[in-house]
Write an enzyme that holds these catalytic residues in place. Sequence first.
Site, PDB file in Angstrom:
ATOM      1  N   SER A  14     -23.594  34.495 -13.287  1.00 59.50           N
ATOM      2  CA  SER A  14     -22.676  35.214 -14.178  1.00 59.50           C
ATOM      3  C   SER A  14     -21.321  34.512 -14.198  1.00 59.50           C
ATOM      4  O   SER A  14     -21.090  33.556 -13.454  1.00 59.50           O
ATOM      5  CB  SER A  14     -22.522  36.649 -13.694  1.00 59.50           C
ATOM      6  N   ILE A 150     -32.672  42.873 -12.045  1.00 61.01           N
ATOM      7  CA  ILE A 150     -33.360  44.161 -12.236  1.00 61.01           C
ATOM      8  C   ILE A 150     -32.503  45.047 -13.141  1.00 61.01           C
ATOM      9  O   ILE A 150     -33.003  45.739 -14.020  1.00 61.01           O
ATOM     10  CB  ILE A 150     -33.586  44.850 -10.870  1.00 61.01           C
ATOM     11  N   LYS A 188     -32.933  20.845 -14.500  1.00 62.03           N
ATOM     12  CA  LYS A 188     -34.033  21.613 -13.907  1.00 62.03           C
ATOM     13  C   LYS A 188     -33.744  23.121 -13.803  1.00 62.03           C
ATOM     14  O   LYS A 188     -34.588  23.940 -14.158  1.00 62.03           O
ATOM     15  CB  LYS A 188     -34.412  21.010 -12.541  1.00 62.03           C
ATOM     16  N   PRO A 189     -32.521  23.525 -13.324  1.00 59.74           N
ATOM     17  CA  PRO A 189     -32.284  24.979 -13.262  1.00 59.74           C
ATOM     18  C   PRO A 189     -32.481  25.644 -14.634  1.00 59.74           C
ATOM     19  O   PRO A 189     -33.049  26.731 -14.724  1.00 59.74           O
ATOM     20  CB  PRO A 189     -30.824  25.084 -12.802  1.00 59.74           C
ATOM     21  N   GLY A 355      -1.144  49.087 -12.160  1.00 62.11           N
ATOM     22  CA  GLY A 355      -1.830  49.093 -10.876  1.00 62.11           C
ATOM     23  C   GLY A 355      -1.899  50.497 -10.295  1.00 62.11           C
ATOM     24  O   GLY A 355      -1.209  51.411 -10.758  1.00 62.11           O
ATOM     25  N   CYS A 382       3.392  50.012 -17.520  1.00 60.95           N
ATOM     26  CA  CYS A 382       2.799  51.194 -16.899  1.00 60.95           C
ATOM     27  C   CYS A 382       3.340  51.373 -15.483  1.00 60.95           C
ATOM     28  O   CYS A 382       4.446  51.852 -15.322  1.00 60.95           O
ATOM     29  CB  CYS A 382       1.271  51.097 -16.938  1.00 60.95           C
ATOM     30  N   HIS A 508       0.208  50.339 -22.164  1.00 65.05           N
ATOM     31  CA  HIS A 508      -0.276  48.979 -21.903  1.00 65.05           C
ATOM     32  C   HIS A 508      -0.310  48.222 -23.230  1.00 65.05           C
ATOM     33  O   HIS A 508      -1.384  48.045 -23.814  1.00 65.05           O
ATOM     34  CB  HIS A 508      -1.688  49.013 -21.308  1.00 65.05           C
ATOM     35  N   GLU A 510      -0.252  45.250 -23.857  1.00 64.28           N
ATOM     36  CA  GLU A 510      -1.081  44.028 -23.813  1.00 64.28           C
ATOM     37  C   GLU A 510      -2.478  44.273 -24.377  1.00 64.28           C
ATOM     38  O   GLU A 510      -3.137  43.346 -24.840  1.00 64.28           O
ATOM     39  CB  GLU A 510      -1.159  43.486 -22.380  1.00 64.28           C
TER      40      GLU A 510
END
Length: 539
Positions: A14, A150, A188-189, A355, A382, A508, A510
Amino acid sequence: MRTKFVVVTGSLMSGMGKGLITSSILKILDMYGYKVLPVKFDGYLNYDCGTMNPYRHGEVFVLDDKSEVDMDFGMYERFLEKPLFGDLSITGGKLFSTIIKKERKGEYLGEDVQIIPHLTNEILTRIKGIAEKNDLDVMVIEVGGTIGDIENSYFVEAMRQLMLKEKVVFASLTYLPLLEVVGEQKTKPTQIAYRAMMALGIKPTFLFCRTEGELQKKTKAKLSLFTNIDESHIFDDSTLSHLYTIPLHFMDQGFDKMLIEELGLRKRSVSKEKLNRLKKLNDALLHPKNDVNVGIVGKYVELRDAYISVKEALEHSGAALDSRVNIRWIESESLESGDGRKYLEDLDGVIVPGGFGKRGIEGMINAISYARESKTPYLGLCLGMQLMSIEYARNVCGMKGANSTEFDPKTRYKIIYTLPTQRRQEYKGATMRLGTWEGRIIKKDSIAYRAYKSGVFYERHRHRYEFNNKYMKDMERYGFVISSVTPTDRLVETVEWKDSFGIGTQAHPELKSTPDQPAPLFMEFVKASIAKRKGKSVP
Ligand code: GLN
């Protein structure tokens, strides 16, 4: 059905940029004038991203409709330049809760409720519903995770079934490690991952190859031989200096034409105007005139993805102002010791972003004191607005120990607190102020008014605590500026300093910034930072 589908999957690992491939496909189709929307599948059992840790999962993105979604939605919106909605995020949590509710209501009476067909049908019903309701030409579906997990297996299976009835094109992202000693990109992968996909009944039409350096010709030929994907359908996705270059890079390789062909779409020509805008943005990002150094003081700085929209918003404003914004990531705890200021001294601007929780708070407050005293432009987002208020209360208004009840429930001066109406909620999410809220500017002579150029603005929110209006008058007497509030409850939206450039917003901004429409408060902040760097007095 008239809608065609592009399904983006990833193999091997990922974090390689499936979101960017998805966003680029959306952007390309949009520039050709096709009506498109993204859908994101996420296998986790959380209902949404609201309860996730930004340290692990990256930023929690908020949409206008209050949905708390994966940060990929931020990228989709920035590329598509249009607001999206929460139903486009389909999580394992949402699916299972629907299935279990239905089962309890007796909707499957007498049946064994199974992953196939009940869960897969639920997926198909949802996406077809979205496609029809929005009259889409193309839906671009990003399957979270990698093939073989899965967690996403039932999504992959649903996409295999979708192929039976609809036009579906699979685009797969892979990674080709470079073996430095021989200078060879190893295939190969990818060959093994490709076989795994075939075993699930999926054959990719397009292969995107993330590589170190450009995809070599001989690698492409080899990949084609082992996968039966024509070389023309295998694309280089090497790391480029800017995200917004990627759609152009794919178009240079002829991807746009091939995609339209494979989907069997009615031919159209690309909008010159949209294409030129994208090219201009790339130019601005690649060849800026000025440099400006901004420090972001937060507690999740080790994982940049936690503040990805802040970084992007700075880039949008920078590009609009012909400037490269260099970001220094500063761990707030490092500002808690006496010599912490050394990390801030050469900065042209300081940001404290959003945060939660107590860790690192005093370091952020120190950074704000530094910015105020040294007249370095400051933008508080914020949490950054709440701390800007606390810093002012403590150090200018003489309210010793002023705090937020989030960090010190017993503080004498509860500058930031929760509204009594919020305190009785049972579910975590229900106590948050979420989604888009209206702000009214109550002082015309303010940074907020200069930024928004109007008395009203709409920004997205995600927080539990608010400015305590009991202290409004007291703090104003000491020069603190409350420049905007919500229209009905008069919740404080923006606060400012009088003597130098400093603005904090409870929102926020942004989250709504795009290259074409950079967030207004970021624009003002970057302008002020450029002025500071040039030694001009900051407005
Ligand atoms: N922790 C603060 C609150 O809940 C700020 C949240 C944020 O910055 N998003 O209000």
